[in-house]
Design a protein around this motif. Structure first.
Motif, PDB file in Angstrom:
ATOM      1  N   TYR A 305       0.829  -1.202   0.000  1.00  0.00           N
ATOM      2  CA  TYR A 305       0.000   0.000   0.000  1.00  0.00           C
ATOM      3  C   TYR A 305       0.867   1.258   0.000  1.00  0.00           C
ATOM      4  N   LEU A 306       1.912   1.257   0.803  1.00  0.00           N
ATOM      5  CA  LEU A 306       2.804   2.420   0.854  1.00  0.00           C
ATOM      6  C   LEU A 306       3.494   2.661  -0.484  1.00  0.00           C
ATOM      7  N   SER A 307       3.966   1.594  -1.108  1.00  0.00           N
ATOM      8  CA  SER A 307       4.680   1.751  -2.377  1.00  0.00           C
ATOM      9  C   SER A 307       3.740   2.212  -3.490  1.00  0.00           C
ATOM     10  N   GLN A 308       2.494   1.743  -3.464  1.00  0.00           N
ATOM     11  CA  GLN A 308       1.523   2.205  -4.461  1.00  0.00           C
ATOM     12  C   GLN A 308       1.236   3.695  -4.286  1.00  0.00           C
ATOM     13  N   SER A 309       1.107   4.131  -3.042  1.00  0.00           N
ATOM     14  CA  SER A 309       0.863   5.547  -2.771  1.00  0.00           C
ATOM     15  C   SER A 309       2.067   6.395  -3.177  1.00  0.00           C
ATOM     16  N   PHE A 310       3.268   5.889  -2.892  1.00  0.00           N
ATOM     17  CA  PHE A 310       4.498   6.571  -3.282  1.00  0.00           C
ATOM     18  C   PHE A 310       4.564   6.744  -4.801  1.00  0.00           C
ATOM     19  N   ARG A 311       4.266   5.677  -5.525  1.00  0.00           N
ATOM     20  CA  ARG A 311       4.289   5.739  -6.985  1.00  0.00           C
ATOM     21  C   ARG A 311       3.267   6.766  -7.501  1.00  0.00           C
ATOM     22  N   LEU A 312       2.072   6.713  -6.944  1.00  0.00           N
ATOM     23  CA  LEU A 312       1.006   7.604  -7.398  1.00  0.00           C
ATOM     24  C   LEU A 312       1.338   9.065  -7.115  1.00  0.00           C
ATOM     25  N   SER A 313       1.999   9.322  -5.991  1.00  0.00           N
ATOM     26  CA  SER A 313       2.342  10.704  -5.657  1.00  0.00           C
ATOM     27  C   SER A 313       3.277  11.308  -6.690  1.00  0.00           C
ATOM     28  N   LEU A 314       4.154  10.488  -7.266  1.00  0.00           N
ATOM     29  CA  LEU A 314       5.089  10.970  -8.287  1.00  0.00           C
ATOM     30  C   LEU A 314       4.444  11.029  -9.669  1.00  0.00           C
ATOM     31  N   GLU A 315       3.691   9.995 -10.018  1.00  0.00           N
ATOM     32  CA  GLU A 315       3.141   9.901 -11.375  1.00  0.00           C
ATOM     33  C   GLU A 315       2.071  10.956 -11.652  1.00  0.00           C
ATOM     34  N   SER A 316       1.362  11.408 -10.620  1.00  0.00           N
ATOM     35  CA  SER A 316       0.241  12.330 -10.829  1.00  0.00           C
ATOM     36  C   SER A 316       0.597  13.791 -10.543  1.00  0.00           C
ATOM     37  N   ARG A 317       1.855  14.081 -10.260  1.00  0.00           N
ATOM     38  CA  ARG A 317       2.196  15.443  -9.826  1.00  0.00           C
ATOM     39  C   ARG A 317       2.046  16.477 -10.930  1.00  0.00           C
ATOM     40  N   GLN A 318       2.496  16.185 -12.134  1.00  0.00           N
ATOM     41  CA  GLN A 318       2.387  17.170 -13.213  1.00  0.00           C
ATOM     42  C   GLN A 318       0.931  17.499 -13.502  1.00  0.00           C
ATOM     43  N   GLU A 319       0.087  16.497 -13.503  1.00  0.00           N
ATOM     44  CA  GLU A 319      -1.336  16.728 -13.729  1.00  0.00           C
ATOM     45  C   GLU A 319      -1.935  17.584 -12.608  1.00  0.00           C
ATOM     46  N   THR A 320      -1.449  17.373 -11.395  1.00  0.00           N
ATOM     47  CA  THR A 320      -1.910  18.179 -10.264  1.00  0.00           C
ATOM     48  C   THR A 320      -1.486  19.630 -10.424  1.00  0.00           C
ATOM     49  N   ILE A 321      -0.254  19.847 -10.833  1.00  0.00           N
ATOM     50  CA  ILE A 321       0.237  21.216 -11.042  1.00  0.00           C
ATOM     51  C   ILE A 321      -0.555  21.912 -12.146  1.00  0.00           C
ATOM     52  N   ASP A 322      -0.873  21.181 -13.200  1.00  0.00           N
ATOM     53  CA  ASP A 322      -1.679  21.757 -14.290  1.00  0.00           C
ATOM     54  C   ASP A 322      -3.061  22.161 -13.779  1.00  0.00           C
TER      55      ASP A 322
END
Length: 448
Positions: A305-322
């Protein structure tokens, strides 16, 4: 719209299905139709004319025999399947609670609702409808509905202390409600979101879980996940509607859709409310070690669960900034902070009077926003298989202040020789140790 079929042991029906999380049904009145009973875990539920119980108090203890059945981790599910078939007039709360304590894989809503088998069907076919049902009236056992109402009262007291003028206005019908900006703090579990929010006001699922744990000693945090979520979700929607504004919620916000939904709440209210978005990035190894120093009164999670959350935090950051850049009228502040091994470093920010995000360290910013997927894939198994030993503990705590280093050393040394993944599994499955006064009183550890 789907509803649960009638069942002879159930006197409730589900609310309308919600097509998606962005268009939820009107917020329910979280206090109506609640029958109040004692919150004591012993002797609960003498509500009907038939006071016969399936087990007497000595018989419900784990490992004891009763009516030819033993409640332990091997039999809890089968015993529970028989308990849920009993008429609603019978008091089965204590026995169901013992099943929860014996088998930690059972969530509370599987054990403490009136007709869990019908609800389980929705878990697969219609999750929004399941959430709507669990928020409904007469779904939980009367003892649990009383506990739920007590939790709502505690949340209301906290909210009233922060929004005192608004509560006075609502009571006196003056129609004037104070508006306060909210914070949206994004990050994986153990990233430091709750610590960041401590300087202000927020409501979170972990807080609801603690309230529930105090009233159901022996149940674990993971078992309360859906239970706490629906309570907090219903409370937030009700109070946001009553106060005509969004409220700060302590949540992950890893997916841009979650931030978008919160911004829609802000946008739907008049009064110029704004949101400040703070993004916190912490490396996976540090997240795991922080999790290993948590007590059993805090949420504990597996490595997966922690590793999935870690991955998601990185993969979705650009979309969040947009998303933030496209909603300048709603977001008045943004910041990105990164843990450098010993402290948090601000990498980028946008102030209220600026249209652009200022980047302080371009290379570090790019690593957090444009991380190569291959490097993420390599980091996860490396951390998972890292062995905790004296050399690792010494290296990990090298940059910490002495007091903080001691806390981590004590926590990590308990899992000497284990991999990070193994340690997290063992840590999550520990027996619950009550650390609050309320928990100890209810568990009869100290005099009541």
């Amino acid at each position: 719209m789907p509803t649960l079929a009638p069942h002879q042991t159930v006197a409730w029906s589900c609310a309308s299905s919600r097509p998606n999380n962005e268009n939820k049904s009107p917020a329910p009145n979280v206090y109506n139709h609640v029958k109040r009973v004692s919150n004591s875990p012993v002797g609960m539920g003498n509500l009907g004319g038939n006071r016969e119980t399936l087990f007497s108090k000595p018989e419900v203890l784990v490992g004891k025999t009763g009516a030819g059945m033993r409640i332990n981790k091997h039999t809890a599910k089968s015993v529970l399947s028989e308990l849920v078939k009993r008429p609603c007039s019978e008091n089965t709360y204590s026995a169901r609670l013992e099943c929860l304590k014996a088998d930690r894989s059972i969530p509370t809503w599987h054990a403490l609702t009136r007709d869990p088998e019908r609800l389980k069907e929705l878990e697969i076919s219609d999750l929004p409808q399941l959430e709507a049902c669990l928020s409904g009236v007469g779904v939980w056992l009367p003892e649990v509905e009383s506990i739920n109402a007590n939790v709502m009262i505690n949340l209301t007291v906290k909210l009233a202390a922060q929004y005192e003028a608004s509560f006075h206005s609502l009571v006196l019908e003056e129609g004037v409600v104070e508006k306060k900006d909210i914070s949206i703090v994004r990050g994986a579990p153990a990233a430091g979101k709750t610590s960041y929010l401590k300087c202000g006001f927020s409501l979170g699922g972990d807080e609801v879980k603690e309230h529930l744990l105090n009233r159901m000693p022996g149940v674990t945090m993971p078992q309360l996940h859906m239970h706490s979520y629906v309570l907090l979700d219903g409370f937030m929607r009700f109070m946001e509607k009553r106060l005509l504004q969004g409220l700060t919620r302590d949540s992950l916000y890893l997916k841009p859709e979650a931030i978008k939904r919160k911004l829609q709440v802000v946008m739907s209210q008049d009064g110029g409310q704004k949101a400040a978005v703070h993004d916190i990035q912490v490396d996976l190894l540090t997240l795991c070690c922080r999790m290993l120093k948590r007590s059993t009164d805090e949420p504990l999670m597996s490595f997966d669960y922690l590793s999935q959350s870690f991955r998601l935090s990185l993969e979705s950051r650009q979309e969040t900034i947009d998303l933030i850049s496209n909603n300048h009228d709603l977001v008045n502040e943004y910041s990105l902070s990164v843990w450098d091994g010993s402290k948090s470093v601000k990498v980028a920010e946008r102030s209220a009077d600026s249209q652009h995000i200022i980047i302080y360290d371009q290379a570090l910013f790019d690593r957090q926003v444009k991380r190569d997927p291959a490097s993420i894939d390599a980091e996860i198994p490396r951390v998972r298989d890292t062995v905790i030993d004296k050399a690792f503990i010494s290296s990990f705590t090298a940059g910490f202040e002495p007091a903080i280093a001691t806390v981590f050393k004590d926590a990590l040394s308990k899992y000497d020789g284990k991999t990070i993944a193994e340690a997290l599994e063992l840590h999550r499955d520990r027996d619950h140790v009550a650390t609050s006064v309320a928990s100890r009183v209810l568990a009869e550890v100290v005099p009541s």
